[in-house]
Motif scaffolding. Structure first.
Motif, PDB file in Angstrom:
ATOM      1  N   PHE A  53      20.373   5.010  -4.904  1.00 25.86           N
ATOM      2  CA  PHE A  53      20.601   3.560  -4.670  1.00 25.86           C
ATOM      3  C   PHE A  53      20.416   2.474  -5.727  1.00 25.86           C
ATOM      4  N   PRO A  54      20.758   1.096  -5.497  1.00 24.09           N
ATOM      5  CA  PRO A  54      20.095   0.372  -6.719  1.00 24.09           C
ATOM      6  C   PRO A  54      18.645   0.327  -6.470  1.00 24.09           C
ATOM      7  N   LEU A  55      17.902   0.075  -7.360  1.00 22.13           N
ATOM      8  CA  LEU A  55      16.661   0.195  -7.356  1.00 22.13           C
ATOM      9  C   LEU A  55      15.952  -0.945  -6.524  1.00 22.13           C
ATOM     10  N   ALA A  56      16.416  -2.131  -6.276  1.00 27.58           N
ATOM     11  CA  ALA A  56      15.889  -3.161  -5.289  1.00 27.58           C
ATOM     12  C   ALA A  56      15.943  -2.447  -3.844  1.00 27.58           C
ATOM     13  N   LEU A  57      17.169  -1.879  -3.595  1.00 27.67           N
ATOM     14  CA  LEU A  57      17.488  -1.448  -2.333  1.00 27.67           C
ATOM     15  C   LEU A  57      16.293  -0.310  -2.099  1.00 27.67           C
ATOM     16  N   SER A  58      16.378   0.472  -2.739  1.00 26.51           N
ATOM     17  CA  SER A  58      15.557   1.754  -2.885  1.00 26.51           C
ATOM     18  C   SER A  58      13.939   1.225  -2.424  1.00 26.51           C
ATOM     19  N   LEU A  59      13.628   0.442  -3.175  1.00 26.38           N
ATOM     20  CA  LEU A  59      12.341  -0.132  -3.065  1.00 26.38           C
ATOM     21  C   LEU A  59      11.920  -0.897  -1.690  1.00 26.38           C
ATOM     22  N   ILE A  60      12.838  -1.652  -1.215  1.00 26.01           N
ATOM     23  CA  ILE A  60      12.706  -2.223   0.077  1.00 26.01           C
ATOM     24  C   ILE A  60      12.730  -0.977   1.096  1.00 26.01           C
ATOM     25  N   PHE A  61      13.699   0.019   1.075  1.00 22.22           N
ATOM     26  CA  PHE A  61      13.654   1.147   1.859  1.00 22.22           C
ATOM     27  C   PHE A  61      12.479   1.779   2.066  1.00 22.22           C
ATOM     28  N   THR A  62      11.795   2.043   0.601  1.00 22.33           N
ATOM     29  CA  THR A  62      10.458   2.598   0.617  1.00 22.33           C
ATOM     30  C   THR A  62       9.479   1.927   1.230  1.00 22.33           C
ATOM     31  N   VAL A  63       9.332   0.542   1.014  1.00 24.07           N
ATOM     32  CA  VAL A  63       8.321   0.002   1.818  1.00 24.07           C
ATOM     33  C   VAL A  63       8.511   0.017   3.094  1.00 24.07           C
ATOM     34  N   LEU A  64       9.813  -0.333   3.729  1.00 24.30           N
ATOM     35  CA  LEU A  64       9.897  -0.103   5.217  1.00 24.30           C
ATOM     36  C   LEU A  64       9.348   1.190   5.603  1.00 24.30           C
ATOM     37  N   VAL A  65       9.734   2.139   5.004  1.00 21.48           N
ATOM     38  CA  VAL A  65       9.434   3.503   5.403  1.00 21.48           C
ATOM     39  C   VAL A  65       7.923   3.962   5.620  1.00 21.48           C
ATOM     40  N   THR A  66       7.322   3.281   4.402  1.00 25.79           N
ATOM     41  CA  THR A  66       6.006   3.596   4.305  1.00 25.79           C
ATOM     42  C   THR A  66       5.070   2.794   5.385  1.00 25.79           C
ATOM     43  N   VAL A  67       5.585   1.516   5.316  1.00 24.78           N
ATOM     44  CA  VAL A  67       4.613   0.581   6.472  1.00 24.78           C
ATOM     45  C   VAL A  67       5.099   1.342   7.777  1.00 24.78           C
ATOM     46  N   PHE A  68       6.010   1.657   8.084  1.00 22.00           N
ATOM     47  CA  PHE A  68       6.389   2.169   9.646  1.00 22.00           C
ATOM     48  C   PHE A  68       5.465   3.442   9.792  1.00 22.00           C
ATOM     49  N   VAL A  69       5.267   4.426   8.844  1.00 20.24           N
ATOM     50  CA  VAL A  69       4.588   5.457   9.018  1.00 20.24           C
ATOM     51  C   VAL A  69       2.928   5.100   8.785  1.00 20.24           C
ATOM     52  N   ALA A  70       2.473   4.002   8.411  1.00 19.77           N
ATOM     53  CA  ALA A  70       1.244   3.588   8.533  1.00 19.77           C
ATOM     54  C   ALA A  70       0.794   3.188   9.767  1.00 19.77           C
ATOM     55  N   LEU A  71       1.772   2.008  10.316  1.00 19.20           N
ATOM     56  CA  LEU A  71       1.658   1.931  11.753  1.00 19.20           C
ATOM     57  C   LEU A  71       1.566   2.837  12.660  1.00 19.20           C
TER      58      LEU A  71
END
Lengths: 290, 238, 343
Positions: A53-71
């Protein structure tokens, strides 16, 4: 030489980001979250698996997934352990860390997964005849940006004020109206964001992701926050930075002896702890009973 | 109708019961003192009311709602604020930041600036030191800061745990004068004190706690009569 | 903490765990060859968990460093008993230091030496480490493990480095391992009820009270650290004679986590807790392993995906902590019931 110094600074910066993530959570609930490693790992997996995916999209997705796992960690495990002996919490986080490693192994396999993430950031360029890797410069720029953003958040916003107050005295902070659940969730969420940032920088340098990817940096940052002074976020960031710089310098200076870099680092840590048990930035009396 | 009505409250830490049966009521804009020997559970009582610990029994009706067992952050939003023992200001944060933290507990997010301005008027010394670390303030100034911080949430009831602790006599007088002003502005006040005479002469009524129970209720008239004060304090025959 | 552990000698408290251990070894260890092997390694792990119990359980200070003592104990015992030709051949190309090749002693002498060497290392490091409290102590003990692992993993002059040292003679008899475990129980029991044990527990419950009573926390912690280091060394030594090999990787993070979790799952405040923790986790692990391999467990065949075993073990551990932060036994010692004679 210039490259070595840049490497040392960039590694230091990277470790200070990881240490900040650990320090945020420690501050609000006296938990040494060993499973922070698995936040970095899941972020790295997500980056690699979304590399097309485009880098920005990949980054947003990564942050969302990581925050989800943290919560999810906070909600399913740590919330139920609030207030118990910190040693028990530490061991529980150790257990959670292993659970997640195995889950990753089941999901992604034991063999490393890799993909070129932001390939344009690899390679090197020349300045005044010196060859310098792009990634070290990018790392430094990214780290400084993130540290400044964190500094602003912690020092200038209401959330930051609440985080600092809660780290100093959670009980009194609650009496003043600081909402404990929200604040702890926020701290976990932020530590997830930081883990994603750390993963991004790591993945640019080494895109071979295994279930243990985040372990090494987490252990070393943990060491960092203790020598920096666990009582404050500044101490955590400073300690992480020192560990990174020392490790990078040892690798350069020791030559063939670099396999023993960890031993020297750990010995240095012991010496620092003996001289200043509360960490470099402690005021002497802040001994935590963990 | 009473603003705060504590009935048969039981409280303690772990399995230890410190407060076994305490009841009292407080009307809006009034004051009540709580006295008793050291270690009798006065702080435990205030912590239980403010939500710092969960009561083991009894009820705490505040403004028509039972708040027993609610979280402290929710109780302060309902309008009940505690100035804890030993002040507990954030010594590493600036005076301004300490005051700003008080805003967290406001029900109404509007009027925050006015609330801070009001506190500066009431405690001018806080303005002069607003950018200093709170830990650098003198004991009396720290106490003022702690009270101001608790008042910023505009509570209907202010609980104070030993406001005189560690302060010089003149400073104590000063603090109690401010409290008088605060009551005058319509805030009801509960003061826990080790020094019985101090609060008995100040508050409209004062309850004496011993063995986890209310032993007596005193009025300012009793303050003048040191004998009756001592009798209720230490129990008959001592 | 409410549980201050057992302080008075009571033969029921001492015999309880010993009898259970004997029964377990007899019935489980004798059942089949694979169960014998599991029982043997469980006995070694149990001794290790006992070592942790003495220090962590009594002092309340978390130690990640005991893996280093097990590592050293295992190393010493293996190097002293592995045949000369194996050390010579297998490791010669790795430039093993000359004087380390020839020494040869009896297994049991080697075990005593390994406990002694570990105790010595614990004494030297403890002089520094025991000055620390809380999280600093945790990290410092971790640093000890890190240094030991790093040095032994990389240095091929002193040992096999990252390779395994094969040919370490086996202790095939369950009862000898059992005897060693029982001796450890007795030693640990007497440490726990001694003045040192009681003082340590007092410092755990109130770090401020101890100096006021004139107790040097440093001194009692150091003594406990040395004793528990010796027992951990013994455990490591025993394990090298059960596995028949010495390998540095066996004593790092996974080992540290498994043994600490056995202690905490069982309940860190008692010998009984150490026993329950060790055998519960071993049993769960074994049942799950059989399920992974699609073997019948008590006649029932349940298949679970390959690799899920470790997830379930770690999950069990987390769940036990959530359910009961004092561990399964919650500080109690197991007593054999008194025989009441009606007369």
């Amino acid at each position: 030489m210039v490259q070595s110094i840049l490497d040392a600074i960039s590694l230091g910066g990277l470790y200070s980001l990881a240490a900040l993530g650990l320090g945020l959570v420690f501050g609000v609930m006296r938990l040494v979250n060993f499973a922070h490693a698995e936040l970095i790992t899941i972020a790295a997996y997500t980056l690699v698996l979304t590399a097309q995916f485009p880098l920005a999209l990949s980054l947003i997705f990564t942050v969302l997934v990581t925050v989800f796992v943290a919560l999810l960690m906070e909600f399913s495990v740590y919330r139920r352990l609030r207030g118990v002996n910190p040693a028990v919490m530490l061991i529980a986080s150790f257990g959670l860390s292993i659970v997640l490693q195995r889950v990753y192994e089941l999901m992604f396999g034991a063999l490393p997964r890799s993909a070129a993430v932001a390939p344009f950031l690899r390679g090197d360029f020349k300045v005044a005849g010196l060859s310098i890797t792009i990634s070290s410069v990018i790392t430094i720029v990214l780290t400084i940006t993130i540290l400044l953003a964190m500094g602003y958040l912690v020092e200038k916003t209401s959330l930051g004020l609440q985080l600092r107050a809660a780290s100093a005295d959670f009980k009194t902070a609650r009496l003043l109206g600081v909402r404990s659940n929200r604040l702890i969730s926020a701290a976990f969420g932020l530590s997830g964001v930081l883990a994603a940032c750390v993963a991004l920088i790591l993945v640019i340098q080494n895109p071979q992701i295994s279930p243990y990817y985040g372990l090494n940096i987490t252990i070393l940052s943990l060491v960092g926050i203790v020598i920096g002074g666990i009582a404050s976020l500044r101490g955590a960031a400073l300690g992480g930075f020192i560990v990174g710089v020392v490790l990078s310098s040892l690798n350069t200076l020791l030559g063939n002896g670099r396999v023993y870099a960890y031993s020297w680092l750990f010995i240095l840590v012991l010496v620092i702890l003996l001289v200043r048990p509360g960490g470099l930035l402690s005021k002497g009396s802040e001994l935590e009973r963990v | 109708m009473a603003l705060l009505e504590v009935t048969n409250l039981v409280a303690g830490y772990g399995k230890v019961e410190v407060i076994s049966d305490v009841s009292f009521t407080l009307e809006p804009g009034k004051s009540i003192g709580i006295v008793g020997p050291n270690g009798v559970g006065k702080s435990t009582l205030l912590q239980a009311i403010a939500g710092g610990i969960a009561p083991k029994g009894g009820s705490i009706i505040f403004d028509g709602k039972n708040i027993a067992g609610k979280k402290p952050e929710d109780i302060v939003r309902l309008g009940l604020s505690l100035v804890p023992e030993g002040r507990q200001i954030f010594s590493g944060l600036s005076v301004k930041e300490n005051l700003a933290l008080g805003l967290t507990g406001r029900r109404n997010k509007k009027g925050a600036n006015e609330a801070i301005l009001k506190m500066r008027e009431l405690f001018p010394v806080l303005s002069t030191h607003e950018n200093h670390q709170a830990g650098m303030l003198s004991g009396g100034q720290q106490q003022q800061l702690a009270i101001a911080r608790a008042l910023i949430s505009e509570p209907k009831v202010l609980l104070l745990d030993e406001p005189s602790l560690g302060l010089a006599p003149t400073v104590i007088t000063d603090v109690f004068e401010r409290l008088q002003e605060i009551i005058g502005m319509g805030t009801a006040v509960v003061i826990v004190e080790q020094r019985a005479n101090l609060v008995t002469s100040f508050a409209e009524k004062t309850i004496v706690i011993r063995d986890g129970k209310v032993q007596a209720t005193l009025t300012p008239a009793d303050a003048a009569n040191s004998e009756s004060l001592q009798r209720s304090y230490f129990g008959a025959g001592e | 903490m409410k549980h201050s552990g057992v302080t008075k000698f009571s033969i029921q408290n001492l015999l309880g765990p010993i009898i259970i251990l004997i029964l377990l070894t007899h019935f489980v260890g004798g059942a089949s060859t694979s169960l014998q092997l599991i029982t043997q390694s469980a006995l070694c792990l149990f001794v290790m968990v006992l070592a942790l119990q003495v220090f962590v359980g009594n002092s309340g200070v978390l130690s990640f460093g005991h893996g280093a003592f097990a590592l050293i104990g295992s190393y010493v015992s293996a190097m002293l008993t592995a045949p000369v030709n194996i050390k010579d051949n297998a490791l010669a190309m790795n430039q093993l230091w000359e004087p380390l090749i020839s020494p040869q002693v009896n297994i049991y002498v080697a075990l005593v030496i390994s406990a002694a060497v570990s105790a010595l290392v614990a004494a030297i490091t403890g002089v520094f480490l025991m000055r620390l409290n809380g999280l600093a102590a945790g990290i410092a003990t971790f640093a000890l493990l890190g240094v030991a692992y790093n040095v032994f993993f990389n240095n091929k002059k002193i040992g096999p480095g990252s390779q395994a040292l094969p040919g370490v003679p086996l202790i095939e008899n369950n009862w000898i391992l059992l005897l060693l475990a029982v001796i450890s129980i007795i030693i640990v029991y007497f440490i726990n009820i001694s003045k040192i044990g009681r003082t340590l527990r007092a410092t755990r419950e109130d770090a401020m009270a101890a100096p006021a009573l004139g107790i040097s926390i440093f001194k009692v912690r150091l003594i406990a650290f040395i004793l528990s280091g010796a027992i951990a060394g013994l455990a490591g030594g025993m394990y090298s004679h059960v596995a028949g090999t010495f390998q540095v990787q066996d004593y790092y993070l996974e080992f540290t986590f498994i043994t600490l979790s056995m202690l905490i799952v069982g309940g860190s405040a008692s010998i009984w807790g150490a026993l329950v923790g060790t055998f519960t986790i071993t049993a769960i692990g074994q049942v799950l392993l059989m399920m992974e391999q699609d073997l019948p467990v008590f006649g029932i065949q349940v298949q679970i995906p390959l690799g899920s075993r470790a997830v379930i073990i770690a999950l069990t551990f987390v769940v036990v902590l959530l359910w009961r932060s004092g561990g399964i036994t919650n500080g109690k010692e197991f007593r054999i019931p008194k025989l009441k004679r009606k007369s």
